[in-house]
Design an enzyme around this catalytic site. Structure first.
Site, PDB file in Angstrom:
ATOM      1  N   LYS A 111      59.736  70.853 -48.621  1.00 57.18           N
ATOM      2  CA  LYS A 111      59.539  72.053 -49.442  1.00 57.18           C
ATOM      3  C   LYS A 111      58.286  72.796 -49.023  1.00 57.18           C
ATOM      4  O   LYS A 111      58.233  74.023 -49.103  1.00 57.18           O
ATOM      5  CB  LYS A 111      59.512  71.698 -50.926  1.00 57.18           C
ATOM      6  CG  LYS A 111      60.839  71.083 -51.374  1.00 57.18           C
ATOM      7  CD  LYS A 111      61.398  71.644 -52.669  1.00 57.18           C
ATOM      8  CE  LYS A 111      62.868  71.260 -52.749  1.00 57.18           C
ATOM      9  NZ  LYS A 111      63.511  71.454 -53.997  1.00 57.18           N
ATOM     10  N   LYS A 192      71.254  69.171 -46.395  1.00 58.51           N
ATOM     11  CA  LYS A 192      72.087  68.874 -47.566  1.00 58.51           C
ATOM     12  C   LYS A 192      72.467  70.167 -48.288  1.00 58.51           C
ATOM     13  O   LYS A 192      71.710  71.146 -48.259  1.00 58.51           O
ATOM     14  CB  LYS A 192      71.378  67.900 -48.515  1.00 58.51           C
ATOM     15  CG  LYS A 192      70.186  68.469 -49.244  1.00 58.51           C
ATOM     16  CD  LYS A 192      69.835  67.636 -50.490  1.00 58.51           C
ATOM     17  CE  LYS A 192      68.823  68.411 -51.329  1.00 58.51           C
ATOM     18  NZ  LYS A 192      68.784  68.081 -52.728  1.00 58.51           N
ATOM     19  N   LYS A 195      70.742  73.944 -54.017  1.00 57.94           N
ATOM     20  CA  LYS A 195      70.814  75.051 -54.964  1.00 57.94           C
ATOM     21  C   LYS A 195      70.052  76.262 -54.473  1.00 57.94           C
ATOM     22  O   LYS A 195      70.226  77.347 -54.983  1.00 57.94           O
ATOM     23  CB  LYS A 195      70.173  74.628 -56.287  1.00 57.94           C
ATOM     24  CG  LYS A 195      70.941  73.587 -57.041  1.00 57.94           C
ATOM     25  CD  LYS A 195      70.550  73.656 -58.505  1.00 57.94           C
ATOM     26  CE  LYS A 195      70.911  72.386 -59.242  1.00 57.94           C
ATOM     27  NZ  LYS A 195      69.773  71.498 -59.401  1.00 57.94           N
TER      28      LYS A 195
HETATM   29  P1  ATP Z   1      67.463  71.882 -55.017  1.00 59.03           P
HETATM   30  O1  ATP Z   1      68.398  72.299 -53.984  1.00 59.03           O
HETATM   31  O2  ATP Z   1      66.883  72.985 -55.855  1.00 59.03           O
HETATM   32  O3  ATP Z   1      66.445  70.876 -54.551  1.00 59.03           O
HETATM   33  P2  ATP Z   1      69.423  70.032 -55.838  1.00 59.03           P
HETATM   34  O4  ATP Z   1      70.697  70.660 -55.541  1.00 59.03           O
HETATM   35  O5  ATP Z   1      68.925  68.950 -54.961  1.00 59.03           O
HETATM   36  O6  ATP Z   1      68.319  71.103 -56.095  1.00 59.03           O
HETATM   37  P3  ATP Z   1      68.755  68.501 -58.171  1.00 59.03           P
HETATM   38  O7  ATP Z   1      68.633  68.954 -59.549  1.00 59.03           O
HETATM   39  O8  ATP Z   1      67.490  68.290 -57.447  1.00 59.03           O
HETATM   40  O9  ATP Z   1      69.624  69.474 -57.308  1.00 59.03           O
HETATM   41  O10 ATP Z   1      69.650  67.190 -58.080  1.00 59.03           O
HETATM   42  C1  ATP Z   1      70.520  66.689 -59.044  1.00 59.03           C
HETATM   43  C2  ATP Z   1      71.263  65.493 -58.452  1.00 59.03           C
HETATM   44  O11 ATP Z   1      72.158  65.919 -57.426  1.00 59.03           O
HETATM   45  C3  ATP Z   1      70.355  64.459 -57.796  1.00 59.03           C
HETATM   46  O12 ATP Z   1      70.777  63.163 -58.174  1.00 59.03           O
HETATM   47  C4  ATP Z   1      70.557  64.649 -56.328  1.00 59.03           C
HETATM   48  O13 ATP Z   1      70.404  63.445 -55.606  1.00 59.03           O
HETATM   49  C5  ATP Z   1      71.997  65.117 -56.269  1.00 59.03           C
HETATM   50  N1  ATP Z   1      72.236  65.956 -55.100  1.00 59.03           N
HETATM   51  C6  ATP Z   1      71.621  67.139 -54.818  1.00 59.03           C
HETATM   52  N2  ATP Z   1      72.091  67.675 -53.677  1.00 59.03           N
HETATM   53  C7  ATP Z   1      73.036  66.813 -53.215  1.00 59.03           C
HETATM   54  C8  ATP Z   1      73.903  66.808 -52.082  1.00 59.03           C
HETATM   55  N3  ATP Z   1      73.894  67.792 -51.216  1.00 59.03           N
HETATM   56  N4  ATP Z   1      74.755  65.771 -51.929  1.00 59.03           N
HETATM   57  C9  ATP Z   1      74.786  64.767 -52.827  1.00 59.03           C
HETATM   58  N5  ATP Z   1      74.001  64.699 -53.933  1.00 59.03           N
HETATM   59  C10 ATP Z   1      73.138  65.706 -54.130  1.00 59.03           C
END
Ligand code: ATP
Ligand code: LTN
Length: 326
Positions: A111, A192, A195
């Site tokens: 980040k 990955k 969001k």
């Molecule tokens: P950001 O992209 O803003 O970092 P994020 O999509 O990672 O957010 P979080 O709120 O941080 O979302 O994560 C919620 C859950 O989703 C966590 O348990 C995280 O491990 C899971 N997760 C997030 N992205 C992925 C992905 N691409 N594949 C599988 N699991 C995911």
């Protein structure tokens, strides 16, 4: 009964990676454990927020969690900032974590590279996460693969606190699903699915219309060798589609490849599976979104349940570390 805790940030819309990597597991665990799930709005504050948007996305995320299958009668569902013990506990965690440990967190390092403003909170983020988990005497933390390192740090913090000040916290473990643990970006399959808004075409939101889902999958990056085969190192794009198809249809990714020969067919099959997976979730979400007062009521019930556990644990920690009672 074992205690399960997990959290999700209200930043941007919930995507397929969240569902397959984490939320589906959260739903399943409701039948087996005492489950506590949290919308971690304080974690969203590590980057500047638009106040109205943050409020709206916190409510909408809670509605989405219910839509995917969390049942506020069977689990404890609440908003992090409603329980002040999280912020207070975070300070105890910051003072127990080492600077070097926080500096080594890969999520922080990634980040920092992307952000133009790096808040202190971005650095101490995993300490707040440790407080979230440890306040609920958590045994298991269902998360996607990307969170493993934060849970390891939480374990180290709990063990160190217990060694210094006496048995206080339960040492938790991560539970990562075998399939869908890491859904990758459709346009940049080395990253990955996320969001963040840099790659709207690479991420499938749980609220995307069927036509948008089909379009994004049709345009997903593959490779030039033309063979449908599960091989994440050599074929990240195709393998990602196979993981999604497999996770959406309850199969392993290599099994999902059976009978599919062309990339076009793989993309069409994946789109169809994803549209079917999301259809009931979207219908339920739209019903809930029409009645925000009901969601607020459910979250207040959740906060009452959460507060009881969190305040007892924090009291124990305060006492053990030597803070004077009043
Ligand atoms: P950001 O992209 O803003 O970092 P994020 O999509 O990672 O957010 P979080 O709120 O941080 O979302 O994560 C919620 C859950 O989703 C966590 O348990 C995280 O491990 C899971 N997760 C997030 N992205 C992925 C992905 N691409 N594949 C599988 N699991 C995911
Ligand atoms: N850091 C996590 C979100 C999160 C979390 C938690 C997950 C905050 N607190 C406690 C599990 C348990 C993330 O970025 N996905």
């Amino acid at each position: 009964m074992s205690r399960v805790f997990s959290g999700i940030k209200p930043s941007g819309s919930v995507h397929l990676g969240n569902l397959l990597g984490a939320l589906r597991n959260w739903v399943a665990l409701q039948d087996e454990a005492d489950t506590v799930y949290c919308v971690v709005d304080l974690h969203a504050l590590t980057v500047p927020q638009d106040p109205e948007e943050l409020r709206a996305s916190t409510l909408s995320l809670a509605q989405m969690l219910i839509a995917v299958g969390l049942d506020p009668e069977r689990c404890t569902l609440f908003v992090q900032s409603h329980i002040h013990e999280h912020s207070e506990g975070a300070w105890l965690m910051e003072c127990t974590a080492a600077f070097g440990e926080l500096r080594r967190m890969t999520q922080f390092k990634d980040k920092v590279e992307q952000a133009d403003f790096i808040s202190g909170g971005l650095f101490t983020y995993p300490a707040l996460q440790a407080a979230d988990i440890l306040l609920y005497d958590t045994d298991q933390v269902p998360v996607g693969e990307d969170q493993r390192q934060h849970i390891e740090l939480t374990r180290d913090i709990a063990e160190r606190f217990n060694a210094r000040y006496g048995e206080t916290f339960v040492v938790p473990e991560a539970v990562v699903p075998p399939a869908g643990a890491r859904v990758m970006d459709l346009q940049a399959p080395e990253n990955k699915m996320s969001k963040s808004e840099d790659s709207p075409r690479g991420s499938i939101s749980l609220l995307d219309e069927p036509a948008a889902i089909e379009k994004k999958l049709k345009r997903a990056v593959t490779d030039s060798d033309g063979e449908v085969r599960w091989d994440p190192a050599a074929k990240p794009g195709v393998s990602n589609l196979l993981s999604i198809l497999g996770a959406a249809t309850g199969r392993k990714p290599d099994e999902a490849a059976a009978g599919i020969e062309r990339y076009g067919d793989l993309k069409a099959a994946t789109a169809e599976a994803v549209v079917e997976l999301l259809r009931p979730i979207q219908a339920r979400y739209h019903e809930l979104a029409a009645d925000p007062a009901e969601t607020a009521r459910l979250l207040a019930v959740g906060a009452d349940k959460a507060s009881e556990v969190a305040s007892a644990t924090l009291d124990r920690a305060r006492r053990n570390i030597g803070l004077l009672g009043r």
